[in-house]
Scaffold this motif. Structure first.
Motif, PDB file in Angstrom:
ATOM      1  N   ALA A   1       1.089  -0.760  -0.003  1.00  0.00           N
ATOM      2  CA  ALA A   1       0.212   0.099   0.372  1.00  0.00           C
ATOM      3  C   ALA A   1       0.746   0.964   0.315  1.00  0.00           C
ATOM      4  N   VAL A   2       2.221   1.146   0.575  1.00  0.00           N
ATOM      5  CA  VAL A   2       3.187   2.531   0.355  1.00  0.00           C
ATOM      6  C   VAL A   2       3.830   2.229  -0.297  1.00  0.00           C
ATOM      7  N   GLU A   3       4.743   0.964  -0.540  1.00  0.00           N
ATOM      8  CA  GLU A   3       5.208   0.994  -2.391  1.00  0.00           C
ATOM      9  C   GLU A   3       4.659  -0.129  -2.947  1.00  0.00           C
ATOM     10  N   PRO A   4       3.922   0.323  -3.681  1.00  0.00           N
ATOM     11  CA  PRO A   4       3.464  -1.136  -4.405  1.00  0.00           C
ATOM     12  C   PRO A   4       4.312  -2.174  -5.584  1.00  0.00           C
ATOM     13  N   ALA A   5       5.075  -0.808  -5.839  1.00  0.00           N
ATOM     14  CA  ALA A   5       6.698  -2.865  -5.887  1.00  0.00           C
ATOM     15  C   ALA A   5       7.084  -3.345  -5.691  1.00  0.00           C
ATOM     16  N   ALA A   6       6.831  -3.615  -4.261  1.00  0.00           N
ATOM     17  CA  ALA A   6       7.335  -3.907  -3.079  1.00  0.00           C
ATOM     18  C   ALA A   6       6.119  -5.502  -3.368  1.00  0.00           C
ATOM     19  N   TYR A   7       5.707  -5.612  -4.070  1.00  0.00           N
ATOM     20  CA  TYR A   7       4.049  -6.884  -4.260  1.00  0.00           C
ATOM     21  C   TYR A   7       4.620  -7.667  -5.063  1.00  0.00           C
ATOM     22  N   SER A   8       4.902  -8.760  -4.364  1.00  0.00           N
ATOM     23  CA  SER A   8       5.626 -10.013  -5.069  1.00  0.00           C
ATOM     24  C   SER A   8       5.114 -11.582  -4.586  1.00  0.00           C
ATOM     25  N   ARG A   9       5.443 -12.509  -4.779  1.00  0.00           N
ATOM     26  CA  ARG A   9       5.178 -13.911  -4.361  1.00  0.00           C
ATOM     27  C   ARG A   9       6.292 -14.965  -4.314  1.00  0.00           C
ATOM     28  N   THR A  10       6.180 -15.760  -4.063  1.00  0.00           N
ATOM     29  CA  THR A  10       7.309 -16.317  -3.603  1.00  0.00           C
ATOM     30  C   THR A  10       7.365 -17.252  -5.169  1.00  0.00           C
ATOM     31  N   SER A  11       8.833 -17.952  -5.023  1.00  0.00           N
ATOM     32  CA  SER A  11       9.039 -19.322  -6.246  1.00  0.00           C
ATOM     33  C   SER A  11       8.029 -20.374  -6.059  1.00  0.00           C
ATOM     34  N   TRP A  12       7.425 -20.372  -4.936  1.00  0.00           N
ATOM     35  CA  TRP A  12       6.756 -21.397  -4.254  1.00  0.00           C
ATOM     36  C   TRP A  12       5.410 -20.992  -4.307  1.00  0.00           C
ATOM     37  N   GLY A  13       5.659 -19.983  -4.635  1.00  0.00           N
ATOM     38  CA  GLY A  13       3.891 -19.347  -4.736  1.00  0.00           C
ATOM     39  C   GLY A  13       2.703 -18.875  -3.533  1.00  0.00           C
ATOM     40  N   THR A  14       3.469 -18.528  -2.972  1.00  0.00           N
ATOM     41  CA  THR A  14       3.446 -17.749  -1.231  1.00  0.00           C
ATOM     42  C   THR A  14       2.998 -16.496  -1.288  1.00  0.00           C
ATOM     43  N   PRO A  15       2.642 -15.509  -0.591  1.00  0.00           N
ATOM     44  CA  PRO A  15       2.839 -13.439  -0.441  1.00  0.00           C
ATOM     45  C   PRO A  15       4.545 -13.512  -0.114  1.00  0.00           C
ATOM     46  N   ALA A  16       5.215 -12.461  -0.915  1.00  0.00           N
ATOM     47  CA  ALA A  16       6.354 -12.193  -0.554  1.00  0.00           C
ATOM     48  C   ALA A  16       6.454 -10.493  -0.854  1.00  0.00           C
ATOM     49  N   LEU A  17       7.680 -10.525  -0.012  1.00  0.00           N
ATOM     50  CA  LEU A  17       7.997  -9.228  -0.811  1.00  0.00           C
ATOM     51  C   LEU A  17       9.534  -8.676  -1.711  1.00  0.00           C
ATOM     52  N   ASP A  18       8.950  -7.975  -2.608  1.00  0.00           N
ATOM     53  CA  ASP A  18       9.944  -7.511  -2.781  1.00  0.00           C
ATOM     54  C   ASP A  18      11.195  -6.304  -2.705  1.00  0.00           C
ATOM     55  N   LEU A  19      11.887  -6.068  -1.667  1.00  0.00           N
ATOM     56  CA  LEU A  19      12.250  -4.422  -1.231  1.00  0.00           C
ATOM     57  C   LEU A  19      13.410  -4.297  -1.939  1.00  0.00           C
ATOM     58  N   PRO A  20      14.116  -4.546  -2.812  1.00  0.00           N
ATOM     59  CA  PRO A  20      14.971  -3.967  -4.229  1.00  0.00           C
ATOM     60  C   PRO A  20      14.212  -3.236  -4.733  1.00  0.00           C
ATOM     61  N   ALA A  21      12.953  -4.144  -5.218  1.00  0.00           N
ATOM     62  CA  ALA A  21      12.029  -3.179  -6.303  1.00  0.00           C
ATOM     63  C   ALA A  21      11.559  -2.619  -5.503  1.00  0.00           C
ATOM     64  N   ALA A  22      11.081  -2.067  -4.400  1.00  0.00           N
ATOM     65  CA  ALA A  22      10.586  -1.306  -4.001  1.00  0.00           C
ATOM     66  C   ALA A  22      11.344   0.107  -3.264  1.00  0.00           C
ATOM     67  N   VAL A  23      12.603  -0.382  -3.582  1.00  0.00           N
ATOM     68  CA  VAL A  23      13.919   0.700  -3.645  1.00  0.00           C
ATOM     69  C   VAL A  23      13.815   1.542  -4.788  1.00  0.00           C
ATOM     70  N   GLU A  24      13.879   0.757  -5.513  1.00  0.00           N
ATOM     71  CA  GLU A  24      14.329   1.726  -7.503  1.00  0.00           C
ATOM     72  C   GLU A  24      13.221   1.959  -7.493  1.00  0.00           C
ATOM     73  N   ALA A  25      11.806   1.746  -7.441  1.00  0.00           N
ATOM     74  CA  ALA A  25      10.658   2.179  -7.740  1.00  0.00           C
ATOM     75  C   ALA A  25      10.430   4.137  -7.121  1.00  0.00           C
ATOM     76  N   ARG A  26      10.749   3.626  -5.207  1.00  0.00           N
ATOM     77  CA  ARG A  26      11.269   5.063  -4.713  1.00  0.00           C
ATOM     78  C   ARG A  26      12.438   6.067  -5.724  1.00  0.00           C
ATOM     79  N   LEU A  27      13.595   5.299  -5.389  1.00  0.00           N
ATOM     80  CA  LEU A  27      14.537   6.225  -6.260  1.00  0.00           C
ATOM     81  C   LEU A  27      13.765   7.082  -7.397  1.00  0.00           C
ATOM     82  N   ALA A  28      13.258   6.244  -8.596  1.00  0.00           N
ATOM     83  CA  ALA A  28      13.242   6.455  -9.677  1.00  0.00           C
ATOM     84  C   ALA A  28      11.933   7.843  -9.792  1.00  0.00           C
ATOM     85  N   ALA A  29      11.131   7.459  -8.419  1.00  0.00           N
ATOM     86  CA  ALA A  29       9.779   8.558  -8.273  1.00  0.00           C
ATOM     87  C   ALA A  29      10.258  10.190  -7.471  1.00  0.00           C
TER      88      ALA A  29
END
Length: 250
Positions: free
Chosen positions: A176-204
């Protein structure tokens, strides 16, 4: 010792250590004298790398998963084996060489230039709570308030979105704060992609970023808290750093 390093300009370097440099944190049960010795060896390597005529001493901080940014002056040798740094999750300086410790959270290193060509350095500890609290934006704001008219960031090794499993409600809150953080593990469960969230925030924020990282959980050349919990063994922390040779100001 150095997993990655890059020269921004003569005397101004950024980089990340690997597990080969040893654990650099005092708070994970390692012997204080051993940690202090490793930090001294790293200081000597960074001094050599930057070509500084005066010994450099990396400034560390007491990280608490927040968004406070500390302004620091030049760091000197520690008077004890367990130095006390600012309690913060980011630092900005126009003179000190800076370090951020991680072992799955995202280390972010910044290099900036002022209008007169003087350098500005920054580091940020972007874990899941810090990303929610806006530590990346707070660091960029402080760098610009310190005179940076141009900025570049390096995103270092961290646990990836394929591996960082979290409860579904936590994923929803961070996304909800950083949409780019939304992810799924390689085995299909909820996950976070923190590097993607950081990269998206820097771009913004208009800050170009180079993601030089790999997944800490997958690569045993780096420390990983989650791997230690899974497999056992000793805890450890590696660092991201921004180092400036004395006199490298133009």
């Amino acid at each position: 010792m150095l997993w990655f390093s890059e020269e921004v300009r003569p005397g101004f370097w950024v980089g990340f250590t690997g597990a080969g440099a040893g654990n650099l944190a005092f708070h994970v049960g390692d012997g204080p004298d051993r940690v202090a010795g490793r930090r001294a060896v790293l200081d000597a390597r960074v001094t050599e790398l930057a070509g500084s005529p005066v010994s450099l001493h990396l400034q560390y901080m007491n990280q608490v998963h927040g968004s406070d940014v500390a302004l620091v002056a030049a760091a000197g040798p520690s008077p004890s084996s367990m130095p006390v740094g600012p309690t913060a999750d980011a630092m900005v300086s126009r003179s000190a060489s800076l370090a951020v410790m991680v072992a799955d959270c995202v280390p972010v290193v910044f290099a900036g230039l002022c209008a007169d060509g003087a350098p500005v350095l920054g580091v940020a500890h972007a874990g899941r709570p810090g990303i929610e609290k806006g530590v990346v934006a707070a660091t960029v704001a402080e760098l610009r308030a310190s005179g940076a008219v141009s900025l570049q960031a390096w995103i270092g090794p961290a646990v990836c979105g394929r591996c960082y499993e979290v409860p579904g409600d936590m994923r929803a809150a961070v996304s909800a704060v950083e949409p780019a953080a939304y992810s799924r593990t390689s085995w299909g469960t909820p996950a976070l992609d923190l590097p993607a969230a950081v990269e998206a925030r820097l771009a913004a924020l208009g800050v170009p970023a180079r993601n030089v990282g790999v997944c800490t959980l997958e690569d045993d050349a780096l420390f990983s808290h989650r791997r230690t919990l899974r497999d056992g063994g000793a805890e450890g922390r590696f660092i991201g750093f921004a180092a400036l040779a004395r006199g490298a100001v133009s």
